[in-house]
Design a protein around this motif. Structure first.
Motif, mmCIF file in Angstrom:
data_model
loop_
_atom_site.group_PDB
_atom_site.id
_atom_site.type_symbol
_atom_site.label_atom_id
_atom_site.label_comp_id
_atom_site.label_asym_id
_atom_site.label_seq_id
_atom_site.Cartn_x
_atom_site.Cartn_y
_atom_site.Cartn_z
ATOM 1 N N ASP A 49 0.865 -1.228 0.020
ATOM 2 C CA ASP A 49 -0.068 0.052 0.041
ATOM 3 C C ASP A 49 0.815 1.370 0.062
ATOM 4 O O ASP A 49 0.326 2.406 -0.592
ATOM 5 C CB ASP A 49 -1.079 -0.028 1.095
ATOM 6 N N LEU A 50 2.048 1.192 0.625
ATOM 7 C CA LEU A 50 2.864 2.590 0.689
ATOM 8 C C LEU A 50 4.053 2.262 0.039
ATOM 9 O O LEU A 50 5.096 2.882 0.018
ATOM 10 C CB LEU A 50 3.275 2.574 2.121
ATOM 11 N N GLN B 16 4.101 9.138 4.679
ATOM 12 C CA GLN B 16 4.158 8.515 3.456
ATOM 13 C C GLN B 16 2.831 8.105 2.860
ATOM 14 O O GLN B 16 2.660 8.096 1.895
ATOM 15 C CB GLN B 16 4.922 7.191 3.747
ATOM 16 N N ASP B 17 2.063 7.787 3.809
ATOM 17 C CA ASP B 17 0.383 7.598 3.568
ATOM 18 C C ASP B 17 -0.304 8.826 2.919
ATOM 19 O O ASP B 17 -0.804 8.590 1.791
ATOM 20 C CB ASP B 17 -0.332 7.377 4.510
ATOM 21 N N SER C 250 -1.230 9.427 -1.132
ATOM 22 C CA SER C 250 -2.737 9.829 -1.327
ATOM 23 C C SER C 250 -2.623 11.122 -2.478
ATOM 24 O O SER C 250 -3.334 11.490 -3.336
ATOM 25 C CB SER C 250 -3.372 10.586 -0.178
ATOM 26 N N TYR C 251 -1.515 12.090 -2.202
ATOM 27 C CA TYR C 251 -0.964 13.341 -3.098
ATOM 28 C C TYR C 251 -0.692 12.907 -4.346
ATOM 29 O O TYR C 251 -1.039 13.309 -5.391
ATOM 30 C CB TYR C 251 -0.337 14.120 -2.412
ATOM 31 N N ARG D 161 -1.157 9.420 -9.485
ATOM 32 C CA ARG D 161 -0.314 9.532 -10.545
ATOM 33 C C ARG D 161 -0.001 11.075 -10.811
ATOM 34 O O ARG D 161 0.149 11.282 -12.023
ATOM 35 C CB ARG D 161 -0.645 8.821 -11.624
ATOM 36 N N ARG D 162 0.230 11.859 -9.823
ATOM 37 C CA ARG D 162 0.569 13.324 -10.197
ATOM 38 C C ARG D 162 2.090 13.319 -10.503
ATOM 39 O O ARG D 162 2.984 12.440 -10.040
ATOM 40 C CB ARG D 162 0.362 13.966 -8.879
ATOM 41 N N THR D 163 2.498 14.109 -11.654
ATOM 42 C CA THR D 163 3.834 14.275 -12.137
ATOM 43 C C THR D 163 4.598 15.118 -11.327
ATOM 44 O O THR D 163 4.125 16.174 -10.872
ATOM 45 C CB THR D 163 3.649 14.444 -13.615
#
Length: 619
Positions: free
Chosen positions: A160-161, A361-362, A366-367, A372-374
Motif C-alpha cells: 500500500d505504501l 508516506q500515506d 494519497s497526494y 499519478r501526479r507528475t
C-alpha cells in the motif's frame, strides 16, 4: 595589549572539535553502494543511501554494478548492493556482466572474507520470481565468505505504501549495524536534514555560442551495432491506428526503416528507445523555473562524476528538458526530500517536510502516487519553492528518462530493413482533472511521418522468448491484446523457414474493434501454416477469454506437448491472464494425462526449467 581570553578559548575549543571530527572522518569506513537498475528505481534508492551516508560525513561512492571492476570486490570492506529483478527473474541490463562473473564456479569459497555487506532488493510481488536477483545475490555472497550485516531487504511495489514500507526500516537497521561495526561514526555530528548537499553538477550558462546539431539524429558512418550509448536514428515509415475509432484504446502499428544500421534480430527480441517530453510540458517547466529554453550551457561535475555522455556539450535548456529530465514521471520520495531543502515559504516547507518523513508516506501516496501526479505538476503546486530552485540541482532532483522496451512484431525475413512494433497508447483517468498519459506511447503516437521525416534513436537487445530451431517442434502461443506482437514476429520467421506446426490463441474485446492482424492470421490459416483460436471477450453475454479455449482444446494441446514436445509461450499483461492460462494448462495435464494437481504443477515447473514453457509479461 589586552586579549579576549574567553574568545580565544572558544576558538580553541571549536578548532579541537573540528580536528576531532576530521580524525573521525579520516578513520571512518569508506562505503561503496553498487546498484543494478532497469527502470531507475534501484538507482534512486542507491543514491538515497549515498545521501544518508554523506549526511553522516562518510566517504561514499556509488556505481552501477557493470561500471565497477568486480575483481576489486575482494579488497572492499563495506558494500551495499541495491538491485531490481527483470523479466522472469533476470538481472537488470547494467549488472549482467557482474552477475556472470560472480557466479563463476572457479571463485574460491572464502574470497570475500574481508567484506561486510548488505543486499536490498526492489521487486513486485505480482510477478512469480519476486526479488529473485536479490535473494540469489545474498546467497552467493554468503557462499563466497562475505559477512552479511542484516537479512536481505525485499521491497515490494505492491505494498500500500510502495517500496518504502520495507526500505525505511531496512535502512534504519543498516545504519544501526554500521554504527555498531564502526563506533567512531557515532561521534560524528551529522548534517541537518534541511541543509542541502552539494549538487552533482554545476551549470555554466553561455552567451552567443552557436548551437551544434543534435548528435542523436546523426547516422553513424562506422559499422558498429547500435547500442544504448550509440543508438541508430531510424526513420518512421508509417504510424497507423489499428483499433476502430469508436474503441476506447488507441493501439498503433509503427514501422521503422533500419537500412544501413547493422541491426539484426530474431523472433522474441525487443527494440529499445528513449521517449521525449511533450513540447507543452517543456514550455511549462521552463516557465516555472524561469529558464530560457534556448540558453546554452555546459556542465561541470563537482567531484569525479562523469558528465552524462548522451548530453551534448554545450547543450540547450530545451534539449535537456525535452530528452533527458524525467519531468512527467510520478516523483519519488527523494524528490520531496531535496525540494524541501529549498523551501522558504512556511506552508510549503511544512508540507514538503511531511511528505519527506516516514510518518507522512500515506499522505504522500494519497497526494502523489495514487492519482499519478507528475513531478511537473508538483512544481506547479509549490510555486514559491520552485522559484527558489537553482539549475545546479536539476540532475539531483529529476532522474534521467529511462529507455522503454517493446517486443518486435515483425521478422526481417518478411520485411527486410524494417522493424515493426505494436503499441497500446496509455491513457487513463484518476481523481485529477487531466487524464494520465504514458510518456513513451503518447510520444510515439504523436510522430506523424506525413508531416515530414521523423527519426527515432533506437537499438535492439535479446528478449526473453526463444523459439525452437528444430523444424519438427510445434509451438503453442497464447498472446491476447498487444501480447501477440512477438508471436507475429515468430510466425513470420517460422513460416519463412518452413516451420508450419503453429498454434495461436489470440484474445481481445471485439472482433470488429481490436482484432489485430486479422487478415494475416486468416491467410496463414488458409495456407495450413497456423491453427488459430480466438476469444472475443465482449462479443457475447458471457465473457470468453483465451484460458477458456486452452481448456476446450485439451486433447490437441496434450498431444502436441506430451507426444510432440511442443513449446508453450505466453505473452501479454501480467495482471491475471498468465496465472489463468497456467491454471488452464495444468487442468489439461490432469484431464488428458490422468495426473494429480501436484503432478501437473511439477510438469509445468519442469517445462519452465527446460525452456519448453516460456512467458514474457509486463504490467
Amino acid at each position: 595589549m589586552k586579549t579576549d581570553q574567553s574568545g580565544i578559548r572558544a576558538r580553541c575549543l571549536d578548532l579541537a572539535e573540528t580536528n576531532k571530527q576530521h580524525k573521525v572522518i579520516m578513520s571512518s569506513p569508506s562505503l561503496l553502494v553498487l546498484y543494478g537498475s532497469q527502470m531507475g528505481t534501484a538507482q534512486d534508492t542507491a543514491h538515497r543511501i549515498v545521501r544518508q551516508a554523506q549526511r553522516r560525513r562518510m566517504q561514499v561512492k556509488v556505481l552501477p554494478l557493470d561500471s565497477y571492476s568486480v575483481a576489486n570486490l575482494i579488497s572492499e570492506t563495506l558494500v551495499v548492493f541495491v538491485c531490481s529483478t527483470t523479466g522472469q527473474g533476470d538481472p537488470p541490463d547494467n549488472m549482467k556482466n557482474f552477475w556472470r562473473f560472480l557466479f563463476r564456479k572457479s571463485l574460491p569459497a572464502g574470497s570475500l572474507g574481508r567484506l561486510d555487506c548488505a543486499v536490498l532488493g526492489l521487486g513486485d510481488s505480482s510477478y512469480p520470481k519476486f526479488n529473485f536477483v536479490a535473494k540469489k545475490l545474498h546467497k552467493r555472497l554468503l557462499q563466497l565468505g562475505a559477512s552479511v550485516l542484516l537479512p536481505v531487504g525485499l521491497a515490494d511495489d505492491q505494498h500500500d505504501l510502495g517500496s518504502d514500507a520495507v526500505i525505511d526500516p531496512w535502512l534504519a537497521s543498516l545504519w544501526e549495524k554500521v554504527f555498531a561495526l564502526y563506533p567512531s561514526l557515532a561521534e560524528v555530528i551529522p548534517l541537518q536534514e534541511d541543509e542541502p548537499l552539494p549538487p552533482t553538477y554545476t551549470f555554466h550558462f553561455l552567451d552567443d555560442v552557436k548551437e551544434e546539431t543534435d548528435d542523436r539524429l546523426r547516422i553513424p558512418m562506422d559499422h558498429t551495432v547500435p547500442s544504448q550509448s550509440h543508438p541508430f536514428p531510424a526513420r518512421v515509415v508509417f504510424n497507423k491506428r489499428v483499433t476502430e475509432l469508436s474503441h476506447f484504446q488507441d493501439v498503433r502499428h509503427i514501422e521503422f526503416d533500419i537500412t544501413g544500421s547493422n541491426i539484426e534480430f530474431a523472433a522474441g527480441d525487443v527494440v529499445v528507445m528513449r521517449p521525449c517530453n511533450s513540447p507543452e510540458d517543456v514550455e511549462l517547466f521552463c516557465q516555472l523555473l524561469r529558464l530560457d529554453p534556448e540558453t546554452l550551457f555546459t556542465l561541470r561535475a563537482t567531484d569525479n562524476t562523469a558528465v552524462p555522455a548522451r548530453l551534448p556539450q554545450p547543450c540547450t535548456v530545451r534539449q535537456l528538458v525535452e530528452s533527458f529530465l524525467d519531468i512527467a514521471a510520478v516523483p519519488r520520495r527523494s524528490f520531496f526530500e531535496l525540494l524541501s531543502t529549498f523551501a522558504t515559504n512556511e506552508l510549503e516547507r511544512d508540507k514538503l517536510a511531511e511528505f519527506s518523513s516516514a510518518a507522512g508516506q500515506d499522505e504522500l501516496h494519497s497526494y502523489c502516487n495514487r492519482p499519478r501526479r507528475t513531478a511537473l505538476e508538483v512544481l506547479a503546486d509549490f510555486p514559491h519553492t520552485t522559484a527558489e530552485l537553482k539549475a545546479d540541482y536539476l540532475f539531483d532532483l529529476f532522474p534521467e528518462i529511462q529507455p522503454r522496451s517493446f517486443s518486435i512484431a515483425s521478422s526481417l525475413q518478411a520485411y527486410p530493413n524494417r522493424l515493426q512494433i505494436l503499441v497500446a497508447v496509455v491513457q487513463y483517468k484518476t481523481k485529477l482533472y487531466k487524464p494520465r498519459r504514458g510518456l513513451c506511447s503518447t510520444w510515439l503516437a504523436s510522430l506523424d511521418p506525413a508531416q515530414g521525416e521523423v527519426y527515432v534513436p533506437l537499438w535492439v537487445k535479446k528478449g526473453g522468448l526463444k523459439f525452437p530451431k528444430e523444424k519438427s517442434t510445434p509451438v503453442i502461443m497464447v498472446g491476447p491484446g498487444t501480447g501477440v506482437a512477438p508471436f507475429r514476429s515468430a510466425l513470420q520467421e517460422r513460416i519463412a523457414e518452413g516451420k508450419t506446426a503453429n498454434v495461436l490463441f489470440f484474445g481481445c474485446r471485439s472482433e470488429i474493434k481490436d482484432f489485430y492482424f486479422k487478415s494475416e492470421w486468416v491467410e496463414m490459416t488458409k495456407a495450413g501454416h497456423l491453427v488459430l483460436f480466438t476469444a472475443f471477450s465482449r462479443d457475447q453475454e458471457d465473457k470468453v477469454y483465451v484460458q477458456h479455449h486452452v481448456r476446450e482444446n485439451a486433447e490437441l494441446l496434450w498431444d502436441l506437448i506430451a507426444k510432440k514436445s511442443a513449446c508453450f509461450y505466453i505473452a501479454g499483461n501480467a495482471k491475471e491472464m498468465p496465472a489463468s492460462v497456467c491454471d488452464a494448462l495444468k487442468e489439461v495435464f490432469q484431464q488428458e494425462g490422468s495426473v494429480t494437481a501436484e503432478e501437473a504443477e511439477q510438469m509445468l515447473v519442469a517445462m519452465e526449467r527446460t525452456g519448453q514453457f516460456q512467458s514474457e509479461t509486463w504490467s
